[in-house]
Enzyme design. Structure first.
Site, PDB file in Angstrom:
ATOM      1  N   ASN A   4       1.492  -9.559   1.611  1.00 35.15           N
ATOM      2  CA  ASN A   4       0.097  -9.258   2.114  1.00 35.15           C
ATOM      3  C   ASN A   4      -1.097  -9.388   1.085  1.00 35.15           C
ATOM      4  O   ASN A   4      -2.224  -9.884   1.271  1.00 35.15           O
ATOM      5  CB  ASN A   4      -0.006  -7.720   3.056  1.00 35.15           C
ATOM      6  N   HIS A   8       1.221  15.271  -8.152  1.00 29.36           N
ATOM      7  CA  HIS A   8       1.728  16.085  -7.267  1.00 29.36           C
ATOM      8  C   HIS A   8       2.545  17.350  -7.586  1.00 29.36           C
ATOM      9  O   HIS A   8       3.611  16.968  -8.381  1.00 29.36           O
ATOM     10  CB  HIS A   8       1.922  15.565  -5.989  1.00 29.36           C
ATOM     11  N   LEU A  29      -0.729  -0.889  -6.320  1.00 32.29           N
ATOM     12  CA  LEU A  29       0.084   0.228  -6.835  1.00 32.29           C
ATOM     13  C   LEU A  29       0.640   0.828  -5.641  1.00 32.29           C
ATOM     14  O   LEU A  29       1.220   1.990  -5.931  1.00 32.29           O
ATOM     15  CB  LEU A  29      -1.007   1.175  -7.446  1.00 32.29           C
ATOM     16  N   THR A  72       7.008  -1.563   2.051  1.00 32.23           N
ATOM     17  CA  THR A  72       6.033  -1.323   1.308  1.00 32.23           C
ATOM     18  C   THR A  72       5.941  -2.211   0.315  1.00 32.23           C
ATOM     19  O   THR A  72       4.853  -2.861  -0.115  1.00 32.23           O
ATOM     20  CB  THR A  72       5.752   0.227   0.762  1.00 32.23           C
ATOM     21  N   THR A 131       5.692   7.488 -16.487  1.00 30.24           N
ATOM     22  CA  THR A 131       4.258   7.776 -16.952  1.00 30.24           C
ATOM     23  C   THR A 131       4.069   9.239 -16.486  1.00 30.24           C
ATOM     24  O   THR A 131       4.461   9.547 -15.074  1.00 30.24           O
ATOM     25  CB  THR A 131       3.383   6.884 -16.659  1.00 30.24           C
ATOM     26  N   TYR A 158      13.844   1.234  -3.733  1.00 22.20           N
ATOM     27  CA  TYR A 158      12.915   0.982  -4.723  1.00 22.20           C
ATOM     28  C   TYR A 158      13.092  -0.177  -5.770  1.00 22.20           C
ATOM     29  O   TYR A 158      12.178  -1.188  -5.823  1.00 22.20           O
ATOM     30  CB  TYR A 158      12.551   2.302  -5.431  1.00 22.20           C
ATOM     31  N   VAL A 203      -0.212  -1.047   3.475  1.00 21.88           N
ATOM     32  CA  VAL A 203      -0.393  -2.218   2.994  1.00 21.88           C
ATOM     33  C   VAL A 203       0.978  -3.184   3.442  1.00 21.88           C
ATOM     34  O   VAL A 203       0.871  -4.426   3.407  1.00 21.88           O
ATOM     35  CB  VAL A 203       0.005  -2.141   1.522  1.00 21.88           C
ATOM     36  N   LYS A 221      11.085  -3.666  -5.557  1.00 25.85           N
ATOM     37  CA  LYS A 221      10.072  -3.986  -6.516  1.00 25.85           C
ATOM     38  C   LYS A 221      10.486  -5.364  -7.406  1.00 25.85           C
ATOM     39  O   LYS A 221       9.846  -6.198  -7.757  1.00 25.85           O
ATOM     40  CB  LYS A 221      10.136  -2.888  -7.648  1.00 25.85           C
ATOM     41  N   TYR A 241      -8.003  -7.791   5.692  1.00 24.32           N
ATOM     42  CA  TYR A 241      -9.037  -8.607   5.377  1.00 24.32           C
ATOM     43  C   TYR A 241     -10.356  -8.220   4.873  1.00 24.32           C
ATOM     44  O   TYR A 241     -10.937  -7.409   5.467  1.00 24.32           O
ATOM     45  CB  TYR A 241      -9.340  -9.461   6.934  1.00 24.32           C
TER      46      TYR A 241
HETATM   47  P1  NAD Z   1       1.958   8.014  -6.439  1.00 22.68           P
HETATM   48  O1  NAD Z   1       3.234   8.313  -5.397  1.00 22.68           O
HETATM   49  O2  NAD Z   1       1.367   9.139  -6.771  1.00 22.68           O
HETATM   50  O3  NAD Z   1       1.150   6.990  -5.821  1.00 22.68           O
HETATM   51  C1  NAD Z   1       1.646   5.825  -4.832  1.00 22.68           C
HETATM   52  C2  NAD Z   1       0.143   5.845  -3.927  1.00 22.68           C
HETATM   53  O4  NAD Z   1       0.597   4.675  -2.833  1.00 22.68           O
HETATM   54  C3  NAD Z   1       0.035   7.292  -3.081  1.00 22.68           C
HETATM   55  O5  NAD Z   1      -1.418   7.283  -2.961  1.00 22.68           O
HETATM   56  C4  NAD Z   1       0.625   6.808  -1.705  1.00 22.68           C
HETATM   57  O6  NAD Z   1      -0.098   7.414  -0.620  1.00 22.68           O
HETATM   58  C5  NAD Z   1       0.237   5.164  -1.550  1.00 22.68           C
HETATM   59  N1  NAD Z   1       1.121   4.379  -0.716  1.00 22.68           N
HETATM   60  C6  NAD Z   1       2.447   4.578  -0.387  1.00 22.68           C
HETATM   61  N2  NAD Z   1       3.059   3.528   0.540  1.00 22.68           N
HETATM   62  C7  NAD Z   1       1.880   3.002   0.987  1.00 22.68           C
HETATM   63  C8  NAD Z   1       1.571   2.095   2.041  1.00 22.68           C
HETATM   64  N3  NAD Z   1       2.461   1.423   2.792  1.00 22.68           N
HETATM   65  N4  NAD Z   1       0.171   1.814   2.070  1.00 22.68           N
HETATM   66  C9  NAD Z   1      -0.711   2.215   1.351  1.00 22.68           C
HETATM   67  N5  NAD Z   1      -0.514   3.014   0.555  1.00 22.68           N
HETATM   68  C10 NAD Z   1       0.566   3.617   0.201  1.00 22.68           C
HETATM   69  O7  NAD Z   1       2.715   7.412  -7.482  1.00 22.68           O
HETATM   70  P2  NAD Z   1       2.183   6.713  -8.858  1.00 22.68           P
HETATM   71  O8  NAD Z   1       2.950   7.319 -10.003  1.00 22.68           O
HETATM   72  O9  NAD Z   1       0.705   6.809  -9.060  1.00 22.68           O
HETATM   73  O10 NAD Z   1       2.876   5.077  -8.941  1.00 22.68           O
HETATM   74  C11 NAD Z   1       1.688   4.021  -8.463  1.00 22.68           C
HETATM   75  C12 NAD Z   1       2.506   2.930  -8.850  1.00 22.68           C
HETATM   76  O11 NAD Z   1       3.020   2.717 -10.087  1.00 22.68           O
HETATM   77  C13 NAD Z   1       3.871   2.729  -7.717  1.00 22.68           C
HETATM   78  O12 NAD Z   1       3.848   1.381  -7.416  1.00 22.68           O
HETATM   79  C14 NAD Z   1       4.905   2.844  -8.712  1.00 22.68           C
HETATM   80  O13 NAD Z   1       5.998   2.392  -8.220  1.00 22.68           O
HETATM   81  C15 NAD Z   1       4.388   2.363  -9.998  1.00 22.68           C
HETATM   82  N6  NAD Z   1       5.148   3.032 -11.127  1.00 22.68           N
HETATM   83  C16 NAD Z   1       4.790   4.395 -11.657  1.00 22.68           C
HETATM   84  C17 NAD Z   1       5.468   4.829 -12.508  1.00 22.68           C
HETATM   85  C18 NAD Z   1       5.348   6.175 -13.068  1.00 22.68           C
HETATM   86  O14 NAD Z   1       5.816   6.501 -13.927  1.00 22.68           O
HETATM   87  N7  NAD Z   1       4.216   6.891 -12.545  1.00 22.68           N
HETATM   88  C19 NAD Z   1       6.660   3.998 -13.207  1.00 22.68           C
HETATM   89  C20 NAD Z   1       6.847   2.771 -12.714  1.00 22.68           C
HETATM   90  C21 NAD Z   1       6.049   2.260 -11.631  1.00 22.68           C
END
Ligand code: NAD
Ligand code: UDP
Length: 318
Positions: A104, A186, A78, A97, A180, A150, A64, A154, A69
């Site tokens: 984007n 993983h 996400l 990112t 969450t 991070y 990302v 954000k 497009y």
């Molecule tokens: P995750 O690491 O499992 O998922 C993130 C996904 O983004 C992965 O599939 C990864 O491959 C993809 N990704 C990373 N960089 C990328 C890039 N440059 N282009 C395309 N894809 C990319 O984490 P998650 O827990 O599922 O988190 C999802 C979102 O929620 C994130 O933005 C995270 O910051 C936010 N978030 C999650 C939590 C939580 O507790 N799970 C808390 C706060 C915020």
């Protein structure tokens, strides 16, 4: 169509990750077309393997931080590694990112007139001096520490979302997500719930960073996804930022004891050094989400951890 609505074309960036895969599943169940965009940095094809046969689902490998497009009605952004271990692995890429990714998806939303949702985080509050955290708290964030790629990435993404909203009248939805957990984290994710469960199931020491007195508030994934969809479907004047999380607060030591009890593991706890800038406490005030969306988490820590243990138990290496 569930709810008798219209079929929308919805893009989920980070759709192969932990939260993204649950969101894709939910959107398909609601009758939408789903485009999952992911570079598979922390996400896996296994997380979305069960969706690939669905003709309303499409997966695209894409980073990302480069423009994309496509024609789309709604975007959930996400994409971003969420575990400290992973976002600190290549911190420059983490900032790209969040920041270039936001630029984007916002550019895409501007061209297609799509509604756009940002997965922001409780980390925008840093190591908070206000407890519990309300959305009007500006935070206490170190701009030059190891978590800054991070946190500041954000925060800058939130700035971009609100500037596009003010300047270009984009329809935006900004959620501040608190810790969450659930199935499809993983096993090597590095975050506390998955670490403790995997260690307990393997009979390895439970690694507590610091003395375990720091607190977190843990939300089960199904509850969070319900909050995402309600926020996206809310009236246009509801932009957020909105806290989404479970206000039930636990110390990390309490979580370790709960995981040992529910797995019946013989693992002992082991104390390790506390990482730099590790927030001491974190608890969402969810009054805004409750009053605006009628949303609140339904799953107790005990019920959610039990579901998550059952998921990790299925891995053959245990
Ligand atoms: P995750 O690491 O499992 O998922 C993130 C996904 O983004 C992965 O599939 C990864 O491959 C993809 N990704 C990373 N960089 C990328 C890039 N440059 N282009 C395309 N894809 C990319 O984490 P998650 O827990 O599922 O988190 C999802 C979102 O929620 C994130 O933005 C995270 O910051 C936010 N978030 C999650 C939590 C939580 O507790 N799970 C808390 C706060 C915020
Ligand atoms: N933590 C821990 N042991 C682990 C992993 C994490 O004690 O094996 C602690 C970590 O130091 C933090 C809390 O658990 O205080 C939550 O960490 P996590 O990485 O899940 O997310 P954070 O909320 O810090 O981003």
């Amino acid at each position: 169509m569930r709810g008798g609505g219209i079929r929308k074309r919805v893009m989920v960036t980070g759709g192969a990750g932990f939260l993204g895969s649950h969101l894709c599943e939910r959107l398909l169940a609601d009758g939408h077309e789903v485009l999952c965009v992911d570079n598979f940095f922390t996400g896996t094809k296994d997380n979305i393997a069960h969706l690939l046969d669905n003709r309303h689902f499409e997966a695209m490998r894409h980073d990302v931080s480069f423009p994309l497009y496509v024609e789309i009605d709604e975007i959930y952004n996400l994409a971003c590694p969420a575990s400290p271990v992973h976002y600190q692995f290549d911190p420059v890429q983490t900032t790209k990112t969040s920041v270039l990714g936001a630029i984007n998806v916002l550019g895409l939303a501007k061209r297609t007139k799509a509604k756009v949702f940002q997965a922001s985080t409780s980390e925008v509050y840093g190591d908070p001096l206000v407890h519990p955290q309300t959305e009007d708290y500006w935070g206490h964030v170190n701009p030059i520490g190891i978590r800054s790629c991070y946190d500041e990435g954000k925060r800058c993404a939130e700035t971009l979302f609100f500037d596009y909203h003010r300047q270009h009248k984009l329809r935006i939805k900004v959620a501040r997500i608190f810790n969450t957990y659930g199935p499809r984290m993983h096993p090597n994710d590095g975050r506390v719930v998955s670490n403790f469960i995997v260690q307990a199931l393997r009979g390895e020491p439970i690694t507590i960073y610091g003395d375990g007195s720091q607190t977190r508030s843990f939300c089960y994934v199904d509850d969070l996804i319900e909050g995402f969809v309600r926020l996206m479907d809310s009236p246009d004047e509801v932009t957020g930022p909105m806290n989404l999380g479970n206000p039930a607060e636990f110390t990390i030591l309490e979580l370790a004891r709960k995981v040992i009890e529910l797995t019946g593991s013989a693992s002992k706890v082991e104390f390790r050094a506390l990482p730099q800038d590790d927030p001491k406490q974190r608890q969402p005030d969810i009054t805004t989400a409750t009053t605006t969306l009628g949303w609140k988490p339904e799953t107790s820590l005990e019920a959610g951890v039990t579901q998550t243990i059952s998921y990790f138990s299925k891995f053959s290496e245990f």
